[in-house]
Design an enzyme around this catalytic site. Structure first.
Site, PDB file in Angstrom:
ATOM      1  N   GLY A   1      -5.074  -2.865   8.307  1.00 40.93           N
ATOM      2  CA  GLY A   1      -4.103  -2.829   7.228  1.00 40.93           C
ATOM      3  C   GLY A   1      -4.356  -1.644   6.328  1.00 40.93           C
ATOM      4  O   GLY A   1      -4.822  -0.596   6.780  1.00 40.93           O
ATOM      5  N   CYS A   2      -4.070  -1.794   5.055  1.00 40.41           N
ATOM      6  CA  CYS A   2      -4.236  -0.701   4.104  1.00 40.41           C
ATOM      7  C   CYS A   2      -5.692  -0.262   4.024  1.00 40.41           C
ATOM      8  O   CYS A   2      -6.595  -1.084   3.823  1.00 40.41           O
ATOM      9  CB  CYS A   2      -3.755  -1.153   2.726  1.00 40.41           C
ATOM     10  N   PHE A   3      -5.929   1.049   4.145  1.00 40.01           N
ATOM     11  CA  PHE A   3      -7.321   1.508   4.137  1.00 40.01           C
ATOM     12  C   PHE A   3      -7.980   1.377   2.777  1.00 40.01           C
ATOM     13  O   PHE A   3      -9.199   1.437   2.665  1.00 40.01           O
ATOM     14  CB  PHE A   3      -7.479   2.926   4.692  1.00 40.01           C
ATOM     15  N   TRP A   4      -7.205   1.189   1.716  1.00 41.42           N
ATOM     16  CA  TRP A   4      -7.819   0.945   0.403  1.00 41.42           C
ATOM     17  C   TRP A   4      -8.645  -0.338   0.434  1.00 41.42           C
ATOM     18  O   TRP A   4      -9.720  -0.404  -0.160  1.00 41.42           O
ATOM     19  CB  TRP A   4      -6.749   0.823  -0.678  1.00 41.42           C
TER      20      TRP A   4
ATOM     21  N   CYS B   1       0.829  -1.200   0.000  1.00 40.51           N
ATOM     22  CA  CYS B   1       0.000   0.000   0.000  1.00 40.51           C
ATOM     23  C   CYS B   1       0.867   1.255   0.000  1.00 40.51           C
ATOM     24  O   CYS B   1       0.485   2.276  -0.560  1.00 40.51           O
ATOM     25  CB  CYS B   1      -0.893  -0.020   1.249  1.00 40.51           C
TER      26      CYS B   1
END
Length: 225
Positions: A55-58, A20
């Site tokens: 984890g990755c907010f995407w 990310c």
């Protein structure tokens, strides 16, 4: 020797592409039709808000956008000591912030328990400060509760999962009182829907999303299932 160096270089480069924390196209044109959030909350609807870091907010954003009863999902940073941090500052790992999803939902349509179920099933809560190739304190697993109900339900769910042996290792998810939330830069919002051709979206988010949509088929917004 040179061959081994080449292999290691390729390996680390591929990990970087699937992380990310990489440069993103900040000025990309956004197609408004790709926005899955219905931000026009009907009159009379009283919403609640949940804050999850997994984890990755995407990835987190893409999951919760698709749930019935969720009106808005914002990607941002929370829990740190620096006001209005930038993505670059958070990636430097010195602000104390976590990549968060702010989830605004109708508790009469989707309960906090159901949100917790999605949270636990869409990431690995046993890895400290890491989700796949994303490594660092900004990727830690955390629930920031805004009231006692959320705290109690989160702790009960976590204890039940640990007791059940659902995971081979202890759950390291932190359950902490809500401190702050700063909305991330606009190019991070609705990221998967606007960048589904990017390497991270194709090889990391899309496979997770396909599994998510199968598991939660009956809880998806119309047009997603």
């Amino acid at each position: 020797m040179h061959y081994k160096k080449y292999i290691f270089s390729c390996f680390f480069f591929s990990c970087y592409l699937l992380s990310c924390a990489q440069p993103v196209e900040k000025n990309k044109t956004v197609n408004p039709q790709h926005n899955m959030d219905n931000k026009q909350i009907p009159t009379g609807i009283i919403t609640d808000t949940a804050y999850f870091g997994e984890g990755c907010f995407w990835c987190t954003e893409a999951f919760f956008q698709r749930l019935k009863g969720v009106y808005e999902v914002n990607s941002g940073y929370g829990g740190g000591h620096v006001a209005n941090p930038t993505y670059e500052q958070v990636c430097d790992k010195n602000t104390g912030h976590v990549e968060l999803a702010q989830i605004i939902y109708d508790p009469n349509e989707v309960s906090f328990d159901e949100l917790l179920e999605v949270f636990w099933k869409t990431h690995d809560p046993t890895t400290l400060n890491q989700q796949g190739a994303d490594v660092g304190p900004q990727y830690r697993s955390v629930i920031f509760y805004t009231n006692e109900m959320q705290r109690e339900k989160a702790e009960q769910y976590k204890a039940a999962l640990d007791k059940s042996g659902a995971f081979n290792k202890p759950i390291v998810t932190a359950i902490e009182p809500f401190k702050n939330f700063y909305r991330a830069e606009q190019y991070h919002q609705n990221y998967y829907n606007n960048n589904d051709d990017a390497a991270y979206c194709r090889f990391v988010i899309r496979p997770k999303l396909e599994k998510f949509e199968k598991v939660f088929k009956n809880k998806l917004k119309k047009g997603v299932e």
